[in-house]
Design a protein around this motif. Sequence first.
Motif, PDB file in Angstrom:
ATOM      1  N   ASP A 187       0.847  -1.184   0.000  1.00 22.13           N
ATOM      2  CA  ASP A 187       0.000   0.000   0.000  1.00 22.13           C
ATOM      3  C   ASP A 187       0.890   1.245   0.000  1.00 22.13           C
ATOM      4  O   ASP A 187       1.823   1.347   0.819  1.00 22.13           O
ATOM      5  CB  ASP A 187      -0.905   0.008   1.236  1.00 22.13           C
ATOM      6  CG  ASP A 187      -1.870   1.182   1.228  1.00 22.13           C
ATOM      7  OD1 ASP A 187      -3.004   0.998   0.783  1.00 22.13           O
ATOM      8  OD2 ASP A 187      -1.469   2.285   1.666  1.00 22.13           O
ATOM      9  N   PRO A 188       0.647   2.199  -0.896  1.00 25.33           N
ATOM     10  CA  PRO A 188       1.544   3.360  -0.997  1.00 25.33           C
ATOM     11  C   PRO A 188       1.567   4.228   0.253  1.00 25.33           C
ATOM     12  O   PRO A 188       2.587   4.866   0.545  1.00 25.33           O
ATOM     13  CB  PRO A 188       1.006   4.129  -2.204  1.00 25.33           C
ATOM     14  CG  PRO A 188      -0.389   3.625  -2.406  1.00 25.33           C
ATOM     15  CD  PRO A 188      -0.386   2.213  -1.948  1.00 25.33           C
ATOM     16  N   TYR A 189       0.476   4.252   1.022  1.00 29.69           N
ATOM     17  CA  TYR A 189       0.471   5.039   2.262  1.00 29.69           C
ATOM     18  C   TYR A 189       1.378   4.392   3.307  1.00 29.69           C
ATOM     19  O   TYR A 189       2.092   5.088   4.044  1.00 29.69           O
ATOM     20  CB  TYR A 189      -0.953   5.186   2.797  1.00 29.69           C
ATOM     21  CG  TYR A 189      -1.791   6.166   2.006  1.00 29.69           C
ATOM     22  CD1 TYR A 189      -1.787   7.524   2.318  1.00 29.69           C
ATOM     23  CD2 TYR A 189      -2.567   5.735   0.936  1.00 29.69           C
ATOM     24  CE1 TYR A 189      -2.543   8.422   1.590  1.00 29.69           C
ATOM     25  CE2 TYR A 189      -3.328   6.631   0.192  1.00 29.69           C
ATOM     26  CZ  TYR A 189      -3.305   7.970   0.522  1.00 29.69           C
ATOM     27  OH  TYR A 189      -4.040   8.867  -0.205  1.00 29.69           O
ATOM     28  N   ILE A 190       1.352   3.067   3.364  1.00 28.48           N
ATOM     29  CA  ILE A 190       2.237   2.348   4.279  1.00 28.48           C
ATOM     30  C   ILE A 190       3.696   2.631   3.924  1.00 28.48           C
ATOM     31  O   ILE A 190       4.543   2.897   4.789  1.00 28.48           O
ATOM     32  CB  ILE A 190       1.970   0.833   4.219  1.00 28.48           C
ATOM     33  CG1 ILE A 190       0.545   0.502   4.707  1.00 28.48           C
ATOM     34  CG2 ILE A 190       3.005   0.072   5.046  1.00 28.48           C
ATOM     35  CD1 ILE A 190       0.343   0.646   6.177  1.00 28.48           C
ATOM     36  N   ARG A 191       3.983   2.580   2.624  1.00 34.90           N
ATOM     37  CA  ARG A 191       5.355   2.784   2.177  1.00 34.90           C
ATOM     38  C   ARG A 191       5.845   4.209   2.466  1.00 34.90           C
ATOM     39  O   ARG A 191       6.941   4.401   3.000  1.00 34.90           O
ATOM     40  CB  ARG A 191       5.473   2.507   0.678  1.00 34.90           C
ATOM     41  CG  ARG A 191       6.913   2.598   0.162  1.00 34.90           C
ATOM     42  CD  ARG A 191       7.028   2.379  -1.322  1.00 34.90           C
ATOM     43  NE  ARG A 191       6.314   3.391  -2.080  1.00 34.90           N
ATOM     44  CZ  ARG A 191       5.190   3.168  -2.744  1.00 34.90           C
ATOM     45  NH1 ARG A 191       4.659   1.961  -2.761  1.00 34.90           N
ATOM     46  NH2 ARG A 191       4.589   4.126  -3.397  1.00 34.90           N
ATOM     47  N   GLU A 192       5.040   5.208   2.120  1.00 29.12           N
ATOM     48  CA  GLU A 192       5.472   6.595   2.308  1.00 29.12           C
ATOM     49  C   GLU A 192       5.659   6.929   3.785  1.00 29.12           C
ATOM     50  O   GLU A 192       6.633   7.586   4.170  1.00 29.12           O
ATOM     51  CB  GLU A 192       4.456   7.554   1.680  1.00 29.12           C
ATOM     52  CG  GLU A 192       4.446   7.560   0.164  1.00 29.12           C
ATOM     53  CD  GLU A 192       5.735   8.107  -0.417  1.00 29.12           C
ATOM     54  OE1 GLU A 192       6.427   8.892   0.266  1.00 29.12           O
ATOM     55  OE2 GLU A 192       6.065   7.752  -1.568  1.00 29.12           O
ATOM     56  N   LEU A 193       4.736   6.490   4.626  1.00 29.41           N
ATOM     57  CA  LEU A 193       4.875   6.743   6.061  1.00 29.41           C
ATOM     58  C   LEU A 193       6.086   6.002   6.622  1.00 29.41           C
ATOM     59  O   LEU A 193       6.773   6.506   7.518  1.00 29.41           O
ATOM     60  CB  LEU A 193       3.596   6.342   6.790  1.00 29.41           C
ATOM     61  CG  LEU A 193       2.423   7.313   6.598  1.00 29.41           C
ATOM     62  CD1 LEU A 193       1.104   6.635   6.923  1.00 29.41           C
ATOM     63  CD2 LEU A 193       2.604   8.557   7.455  1.00 29.41           C
ATOM     64  N   GLY A 194       6.358   4.816   6.081  1.00 30.46           N
ATOM     65  CA  GLY A 194       7.526   4.066   6.511  1.00 30.46           C
ATOM     66  C   GLY A 194       8.825   4.790   6.197  1.00 30.46           C
ATOM     67  O   GLY A 194       9.795   4.716   6.961  1.00 30.46           O
ATOM     68  N   LEU A 195       8.851   5.529   5.085  1.00 31.82           N
ATOM     69  CA  LEU A 195      10.040   6.298   4.715  1.00 31.82           C
ATOM     70  C   LEU A 195      10.341   7.398   5.724  1.00 31.82           C
ATOM     71  O   LEU A 195      11.484   7.845   5.860  1.00 31.82           O
ATOM     72  CB  LEU A 195       9.863   6.904   3.321  1.00 31.82           C
ATOM     73  CG  LEU A 195       9.817   5.907   2.156  1.00 31.82           C
ATOM     74  CD1 LEU A 195       9.528   6.622   0.849  1.00 31.82           C
ATOM     75  CD2 LEU A 195      11.119   5.125   2.057  1.00 31.82           C
ATOM     76  N   PHE A 196       9.286   7.837   6.440  1.00 31.24           N
ATOM     77  CA  PHE A 196       9.455   8.857   7.475  1.00 31.24           C
ATOM     78  C   PHE A 196       9.630   8.235   8.855  1.00 31.24           C
ATOM     79  O   PHE A 196       9.611   8.934   9.869  1.00 31.24           O
ATOM     80  CB  PHE A 196       8.260   9.814   7.485  1.00 31.24           C
ATOM     81  CG  PHE A 196       8.227  10.761   6.321  1.00 31.24           C
ATOM     82  CD1 PHE A 196       9.191  11.747   6.178  1.00 31.24           C
ATOM     83  CD2 PHE A 196       7.222  10.678   5.369  1.00 31.24           C
ATOM     84  CE1 PHE A 196       9.162  12.622   5.108  1.00 31.24           C
ATOM     85  CE2 PHE A 196       7.186  11.555   4.299  1.00 31.24           C
ATOM     86  CZ  PHE A 196       8.161  12.531   4.164  1.00 31.24           C
ATOM     87  N   GLY A 197       9.757   6.921   8.901  1.00 29.22           N
ATOM     88  CA  GLY A 197       9.997   6.250  10.162  1.00 29.22           C
ATOM     89  C   GLY A 197       8.752   5.871  10.937  1.00 29.22           C
ATOM     90  O   GLY A 197       8.847   5.492  12.116  1.00 29.22           O
ATOM     91  N   PHE A 198       7.576   5.936  10.302  1.00 32.86           N
ATOM     92  CA  PHE A 198       6.333   5.594  10.981  1.00 32.86           C
ATOM     93  C   PHE A 198       5.956   4.139  10.726  1.00 32.86           C
ATOM     94  O   PHE A 198       6.161   3.610   9.622  1.00 32.86           O
ATOM     95  CB  PHE A 198       5.185   6.486  10.508  1.00 32.86           C
ATOM     96  CG  PHE A 198       5.353   7.941  10.851  1.00 32.86           C
ATOM     97  CD1 PHE A 198       5.367   8.363  12.172  1.00 32.86           C
ATOM     98  CD2 PHE A 198       5.500   8.886   9.846  1.00 32.86           C
ATOM     99  CE1 PHE A 198       5.531   9.694  12.491  1.00 32.86           C
ATOM    100  CE2 PHE A 198       5.658  10.226  10.150  1.00 32.86           C
ATOM    101  CZ  PHE A 198       5.680  10.633  11.476  1.00 32.86           C
ATOM    102  N   GLU A 199       5.379   3.499  11.739  1.00 32.23           N
ATOM    103  CA  GLU A 199       4.845   2.146  11.605  1.00 32.23           C
ATOM    104  C   GLU A 199       3.338   2.256  11.418  1.00 32.23           C
ATOM    105  O   GLU A 199       2.595   2.441  12.373  1.00 32.23           O
ATOM    106  CB  GLU A 199       5.172   1.328  12.857  1.00 32.23           C
ATOM    107  CG  GLU A 199       4.681  -0.106  12.785  1.00 32.23           C
ATOM    108  CD  GLU A 199       4.924  -0.866  14.075  1.00 32.23           C
ATOM    109  OE1 GLU A 199       4.255  -1.901  14.279  1.00 32.23           O
ATOM    110  OE2 GLU A 199       5.762  -0.414  14.876  1.00 32.23           O
TER     111      GLU A 199
END
Length: 291
Positions: A17-29
């Motif tokens: 999911d692109p939202y999961i990926r983008e938030l992950g790039l900012f260090g969010f789970e």
Amino acid sequence: MKVLLLKDAKEDDGGQDPYIRELGLFGFEATLIPVLSFEFLSLPSFSEKLSHPEGYGGLIFTSPRAVEAVELCLEKDNKTEVWEKSLKEKWSAKSVYVVGNATASLVSKLGLDTEGEKCGNAENLAEYICSREPSALPLLFPCGTLKREVLPKMLKDKGIPMESITVYRTIPHPAIQVNLNSYYSTQGVPASITFFSPSGVTYSLKHIQELSGDSMDQIKTQGPRNPERNCLQLGLRNGCADAATTFAAIGPTTARALAAQGLPVSCTADSPTPRALATGVRRALQPPGGC
């Protein structure tokens, strides 16, 4: 830092999911919990309209669900071959207006070129359509039962013909309460919760209120305890009292739905895209915050 997204999963070409990926790039789970389900309506009538592109000046799609209705019409009526041989080419000669990259991506899979996807919302799309050379034929607008009247009204005021057909209705996801309870009991209190639609607010907020107990009423009357971060303090029954959660909205319409409930909105994404949301959530969670 944990982030809760109240939406269903939509895998991209990378299988995530692109939202999961983008938030992950900012260090969010990030975790996804779907809060909406959909029932499709009037598909035979819609299928008939799709079979006669000569009667329309183009198409308007403001949600992925409307595009899915096209796919269902082609599958149910065995029109996939007809679509590939003739209908797709005929619709391709017309304007196909969309809101958002997710909707545009689905339309492109039908073989149609899109325009207006960067408008961000229905109001901006209406302005874009009004700026184009108008067609004498009506634009076909498949929509849901909860559609806002902004776009139809703006087009009507400008004398642009449009024919809408309701092809789906929004209902609560049957597992909202179970999934939220499970999340809070296993993951604890998220740093941020993002709402993706006014109906998502309607269907999920009551369950969050149940988890929050009496503290929700205090929030409405007293506001957030830390106004610098504009956070919502959720005193949860699972022992995580006084943990701070920011409320985020994917767009201004959803933000207004939260505000109508008397709740503070920490962040409204600049556009309905994964990158814009991730950037906004990061700003909201960085002291002193703000978005």
